[in-house]
Design a protein around this motif. Structure first.
Motif, PDB file in Angstrom:
ATOM      1  N   HIS A 138     -33.200 -52.982-103.454  1.00 57.24           N
ATOM      2  CA  HIS A 138     -32.558 -53.473-102.177  1.00 57.24           C
ATOM      3  C   HIS A 138     -31.694 -52.602-101.550  1.00 57.24           C
ATOM      4  O   HIS A 138     -30.920 -51.683-102.381  1.00 57.24           O
ATOM      5  N   ASP A 140     -27.702 -53.185 -99.709  1.00 59.10           N
ATOM      6  CA  ASP A 140     -26.747 -54.298 -99.661  1.00 59.10           C
ATOM      7  C   ASP A 140     -26.709 -54.794 -98.190  1.00 59.10           C
ATOM      8  O   ASP A 140     -26.604 -53.742 -97.159  1.00 59.10           O
ATOM      9  N   HIS A 252     -31.342 -49.607-104.389  1.00 62.67           N
ATOM     10  CA  HIS A 252     -30.818 -49.985-105.990  1.00 62.67           C
ATOM     11  C   HIS A 252     -31.155 -51.365-106.350  1.00 62.67           C
ATOM     12  O   HIS A 252     -31.183 -52.258-105.567  1.00 62.67           O
TER      13      HIS A 252
HETATM   14 FE    FE Z   1     -26.911 -54.656-104.291  1.00 61.31          FE
END
Ligand code: FE
Ligand code: SIN
Length: 295
Positions: A138, A140, A252
């Protein structure tokens, strides 16, 4: 595959050369993780007891520290234990600030400090909904705390005392993520954003940028076929190493590990050396819209 990691070779020295600083900024803004293998936050002897799952309150995911009011949340420790925990978190916040100040002086005056987080729980086998499952790749994006276009810069340090690495997956560049998933994103609705704010579900108005970043975050996590097949690197961050990354840009996932410290910073896109590589500018180019005008 693009190289998702930029590793500093030298031993950590607070006096980074101007070459180091230029390379660091270039790597970060290109979406790479900047790894400082020999740079570590040291846990003091009287703090060693904090490296236990008992530090975490029941149902809490992290211990969180707010540098603005020096308050801790996510731990039930009281009196002296709480004071030691607070001091430990404050020391890490200072460590991360000093590191950024030394390595990325261009950013220093533009940064806002966010939460400090301590993660004493083992990441592996944590059961959650797909949206909260950080073992899926994903970028953030925050549900209740809109960033209004600010970058999310994070400093991580693995302080595991038992030689256990923090294991991550690192995926494809942001541009590829956006090209793949933006076409399936729901359109931004400013009336809905206003309602979310009015109902106190968001702390400020969710901008179109926040909306599209959340859409990317959710759609990519939900796509199991993508998660299984996309090209990715598995990387082990060793104990006593530090890494810095724009987590809104680098795809990540955290697979395993225990005892991690993390400091969040926010940075305006205007303070970047290469703003055109930022998720905000990439998404604005793709949508042909300004995504941070508050509705
Ligand atoms: Fe994250
Ligand atoms: C994440 O930011 O997705 C999790 C990172 C970690 O806890 O290792």
């Amino acid at each position: 595959m693009h190289n998702p990691i930029y590793q500093f070779q030298d031993k950590y020295d607070t006096k980074f050369s101007s070459d180091d600083k230029n390379q660091a900024i270039h790597a970060l803004e290109s979406g790479q993780v900047l790894l400082l293998p020999h740079c570590a936050f040291s846990v003091a002897q009287n703090e060693a007891f904090l490296l236990s799952p008992n530090t975490l309150a029941k149902n809490a995911k992290n211990v969180s520290y707010n540098t603005m009011n020096q308050k801790i949340s996510g731990s039930d420790y009281q009196t002296e234990q709480r004071d030691i925990l607070t001091h430990f978190m404050a020391r890490y916040a200072k460590y991360a600030q000093d590191l950024i100040g030394n390595l990325l002086p261009h950013y220093k005056q533009h940064l806002t400090i966010g939460r400090t987080s301590f993660r004493p729980a083992e990441v592996k086998n944590r059961k959650t909904s797909y949206r909260k499952d950080d073992s899926r790749l994903h970028v953030d994006a925050f549900v209740s705390t809109p960033v209004q276009g600010l970058r999310i810069l994070r400093v991580f340090c693995n302080i595991n005392p038992e030689h256990m690495p923090r294991v991550w997956h690192l995926g494809e560049p942001f541009n590829d993520v956006a090209k793949r998933f933006l076409p399936s994103a729901q359109s931004y609705c400013s009336a809905k954003a206003k309602l979310l704010h009015k109902c106190k579900l968001t702390k400020s108005l969710r901008s179109a940028y926040d909306h599209y970043m959340l859409q990317l975050h959710d759609i990519m996590k939900k796509d199991t076929h993508y998660q299984n097949t996309v090209e990715k690197l598995r990387f082990e961050f060793q104990p006593n190493s530090t890494w810095i990354v724009f987590t809104d840009q680098a795809s990540h996932a955290a697979l395993s590990g225990q005892y991690l410290l993390e400091q969040t910073f926010y940075l305006p896109v205007e303070a970047l050396q290469m703003p055109e590589k930022s998720p905000l500018r990439i998404l604005e180019t793709m949508t042909n819209m300004c995504l941070t005008t508050k509705a």
